[in-house]
Design an enzyme around this catalytic site. Structure first.
Site, PDB file in Angstrom:
ATOM      1  N   ASN A 154      -2.172  -8.200  10.344  1.00 44.99           N
ATOM      2  CA  ASN A 154      -3.207  -7.300   9.816  1.00 44.99           C
ATOM      3  C   ASN A 154      -4.132  -8.096   8.902  1.00 44.99           C
ATOM      4  O   ASN A 154      -3.969  -9.308   8.750  1.00 44.99           O
ATOM      5  CB  ASN A 154      -2.566  -6.120   9.082  1.00 44.99           C
ATOM      6  CG  ASN A 154      -1.669  -6.598   7.965  1.00 44.99           C
ATOM      7  OD1 ASN A 154      -2.120  -7.190   6.997  1.00 44.99           O
ATOM      8  ND2 ASN A 154      -0.371  -6.380   8.113  1.00 44.99           N
ATOM      9  N   LYS A 169       5.201   9.167   0.677  1.00 47.90           N
ATOM     10  CA  LYS A 169       5.833   7.841   0.545  1.00 47.90           C
ATOM     11  C   LYS A 169       6.477   7.683  -0.834  1.00 47.90           C
ATOM     12  O   LYS A 169       7.547   7.098  -0.972  1.00 47.90           O
ATOM     13  CB  LYS A 169       4.797   6.738   0.779  1.00 47.90           C
ATOM     14  CG  LYS A 169       4.407   6.616   2.250  1.00 47.90           C
ATOM     15  CD  LYS A 169       3.292   5.616   2.511  1.00 47.90           C
ATOM     16  CE  LYS A 169       2.891   5.636   3.974  1.00 47.90           C
ATOM     17  NZ  LYS A 169       1.722   4.841   4.304  1.00 47.90           N
TER      18      LYS A 169
HETATM   19  O1  PMT Z   1      -4.038  -8.315   0.486  1.00 48.81           O
HETATM   20  P1  PMT Z   1      -5.409  -7.739   0.244  1.00 48.81           P
HETATM   21  O2  PMT Z   1      -6.435  -8.236   1.225  1.00 48.81           O
HETATM   22  O3  PMT Z   1      -5.860  -7.887  -1.173  1.00 48.81           O
HETATM   23  O4  PMT Z   1      -5.316  -6.161   0.537  1.00 48.81           O
HETATM   24  C1  PMT Z   1      -4.588  -5.334  -0.312  1.00 48.81           C
HETATM   25  C2  PMT Z   1      -3.778  -4.277   0.469  1.00 48.81           C
HETATM   26  C3  PMT Z   1      -4.722  -3.329   1.195  1.00 48.81           C
HETATM   27  C4  PMT Z   1      -2.867  -4.955   1.488  1.00 48.81           C
HETATM   28  C5  PMT Z   1      -2.903  -3.492  -0.590  1.00 48.81           C
HETATM   29  O5  PMT Z   1      -3.767  -2.902  -1.520  1.00 48.81           O
HETATM   30  C6  PMT Z   1      -2.034  -2.444   0.065  1.00 48.81           C
HETATM   31  O6  PMT Z   1      -2.426  -1.316   0.274  1.00 48.81           O
HETATM   32  N1  PMT Z   1      -0.785  -2.828   0.410  1.00 48.81           N
HETATM   33  C7  PMT Z   1       0.172  -1.961   1.168  1.00 48.81           C
HETATM   34  C8  PMT Z   1      -0.159  -1.994   2.637  1.00 48.81           C
HETATM   35  C9  PMT Z   1       0.825  -1.195   3.450  1.00 48.81           C
HETATM   36  O7  PMT Z   1       1.586  -1.757   4.189  1.00 48.81           O
HETATM   37  O8  PMT Z   1       0.821   0.102   3.229  1.00 48.81           O
HETATM   38  P2  PMT Z   1       1.789   1.170   3.988  1.00 48.81           P
HETATM   39  O9  PMT Z   1       1.250   2.473   3.582  1.00 48.81           O
HETATM   40  O10 PMT Z   1       1.893   0.841   5.434  1.00 48.81           O
HETATM   41  O11 PMT Z   1       3.210   0.918   3.347  1.00 48.81           O
HETATM   42  C10 PMT Z   1       3.663   1.616   2.190  1.00 48.81           C
HETATM   43  C11 PMT Z   1       4.499   0.724   1.321  1.00 48.81           C
HETATM   44  O12 PMT Z   1       5.693   0.363   2.011  1.00 48.81           O
HETATM   45  C12 PMT Z   1       3.832  -0.583   0.916  1.00 48.81           C
HETATM   46  O13 PMT Z   1       4.176  -0.850  -0.418  1.00 48.81           O
HETATM   47  C13 PMT Z   1       4.446  -1.607   1.852  1.00 48.81           C
HETATM   48  O14 PMT Z   1       4.545  -2.896   1.235  1.00 48.81           O
HETATM   49  C14 PMT Z   1       5.826  -1.032   2.099  1.00 48.81           C
HETATM   50  N2  PMT Z   1       6.383  -1.329   3.444  1.00 48.81           N
HETATM   51  C15 PMT Z   1       5.794  -0.868   4.574  1.00 48.81           C
HETATM   52  C16 PMT Z   1       6.360  -1.114   5.798  1.00 48.81           C
HETATM   53  C17 PMT Z   1       7.555  -1.860   5.883  1.00 48.81           C
HETATM   54  N3  PMT Z   1       8.115  -2.128   7.038  1.00 48.81           N
HETATM   55  N4  PMT Z   1       8.120  -2.314   4.749  1.00 48.81           N
HETATM   56  C18 PMT Z   1       7.562  -2.059   3.540  1.00 48.81           C
HETATM   57  O15 PMT Z   1       8.078  -2.489   2.509  1.00 48.81           O
END
Ligand code: PMT
Length: 399
Positions: free
Chosen positions: A208, A335
């Protein structure tokens, strides 16, 4: 980072004086007012006009100068400083300060200041290893003076060894850390950042747009605020930050392993990484060849690292991010609950100026008690400190 701060930069006579020019640029770019004091020997290496032009302030050289004395004076300079940095600091200047000698403007102002003093030595390796120098450094350290150790490399005198002045970017980090509050001292903060890569074959992967900027900004800010920081990073183009211990991983499975291995020692976990939810069910050992017609890739679920961390909280604070393009609040709230978090930082990554690979972010902060905070667009560096402010407040709240 240094907005509203005055840094007095003492430049003494060594070839590394030319690197102090870059330091002035970094300090002013970070928002500081810089007043430069040069010793007589320093002016043999770099002209005062260079420092004057970059700092936008006159360079101070004379202990007794009628015009300067009236307007500024060594006492006034010493009092105005929020931070005193001496870079490069020669063995001579360090020896004089350690012995309480104040015979020029620099050493007099250092003796008169009540600001923290950061000394950045640069000298020949034999001088650096001389017991007299070592005793002076130790004496000053014991008195509360801070040092940025020199690095090993080819020295201007032709010798190879320890004595090269540290990189100006590192000196900036140390200076900012000295001025930051120490409100995370005693905490070990585990931060994840960047994307993961899930390989299809030896040349292709699914990933991504995460650059790591958000997570790295949090890691740096937490270190400046006194925490020990472990940064578990997916593949990014960013250099390892100064201060945190950086662990590089590639896949979600590797990230999970790295996080679990360090969980016990961590008191705060912040998951800013964009982890792939799915990975190819099978990774081909050879490059997949194209053929006529469509191709179907079978995917399987990756572990949810954050949910795993939320399950084994054990007194630690767990902070997640939510990257959404629709129903931001509803999805983030779900979440927050499902992953047992203390705070979730929700960003609508479809908005310009928010989310992936930009310098700013636009977020909502959601707390388990229903509070929602909407700070508006801000640089990721600034947002990092805001998130840490809220974490410090959560720490102070009795459960
Ligand atoms: O890196 P940059 O370019 O500065 O961009 C920042 C960002 C957009 C990446 C950051 O601000 C952000 O939003 N990070 C979380 C991205 C994400 O994976 O979001 P999610 O809604 O899919 O996941 C929710 C949470 O669960 C996140 O904290 C993620 O790290 C965690 N997760 C998700 C999936 C997985 N398999 N394991 C996880 O730990």
């Amino acid at each position: 980072m240094l907005q509203g701060k005055t840094i007095v930069l003492g430049v003494s006579g060594g070839i590394a004086a030319y690197k102090a020019v870059e330091l002035v640029r970094l300090f002013t770019k970070a928002g500081a007012t810089v007043q430069v004091i040069m010793t007589k020997a320093a002016t043999e290496f770099v002209g005062p006009l260079t420092f004057q032009t970059l700092s936008g302030n006159p360079v101070h050289q004379q202990l007794f100068n009628l015009i300067e004395e009236q307007e500024i004076g060594h006492i006034s300079l010493a009092e105005r400083a929020d931070l005193f940095v001496i870079a490069p600091a020669t063995a001579n200047v360090i020896g004089k300060i350690a012995s309480g000698i104040a015979d020029d403007l620099l050493t007099t102002a250092v003796m008169a200041t009540r600001a923290p003093v950061l000394i950045v030595p640069a000298m020949n390796v034999n001088m650096f290893q001389n017991p007299l120098y070592k005793a002076n450094e130790e004496r000053l350290r014991n008195l509360g003076y801070r040092f940025v150790a020199p690095v090993t490399g080819m020295l201007a005198c032709g010798w190879q060894g320890e004595g090269k002045m540290q990189d100006p970017a590192v000196i900036l980090e140390e200076a900012v850390a000295l001025l930051a509050p120490d409100d995370l001292a005693g905490e070990t903060v585990l931060v994840t950042a960047g994307p993961t890569r899930e390989e299809i074959d030896p040349v292709r992967f699914i990933s991504n747009h995460s650059s790591g900027k958000m997570g790295y900004a949090i890691a740096r800010a937490a270190w400046r605020r006194g925490a020990r920081v472990i940064l578990v990073s997916g593949p990014t183009c960013l250099p390892d930050p100064w201060g945190p211990e950086t662990v590089r991983v590639s896949t979600a499975a590797q990230m999970l392993e790295a996080v679990q291995a360090r969980l016990k020692e961590s008191s705060i976990v912040i998951k800013a990484a964009a982890v792939a939810d799915y990975r190819p069910k099978e990774r081909s050992e050879a490059k997949v060849k194209k053929h006529a017609g469509q191709m179907t890739l079978e995917m399987e679920r990756n572990p949810d690292i954050l949910a795993e961390v939320g399950r084994q909280k054990d007194g630690r604070l767990v902070i997640g991010f939510a990257a959404e393009t629709e129903d931001l609040l509803a999805n983030a709230r779900r979440k927050l609950q499902e992953k047992n978090l203390d705070l979730i930082v929700a960003n609508d990554v479809g908005q310009p100026g928010a989310g992936f690979d930009v310098e700013t972010n636009i977020v909502r902060l959601l707390f388990p008690d229903g509070r929602v905070e909407e700070p508006g667009i801000m640089p990721k560096e600034e947002l990092a400190d805001l998130i840490l402010d809220r974490i410090v407040a959560l720490r102070a709240t009795p459960v």
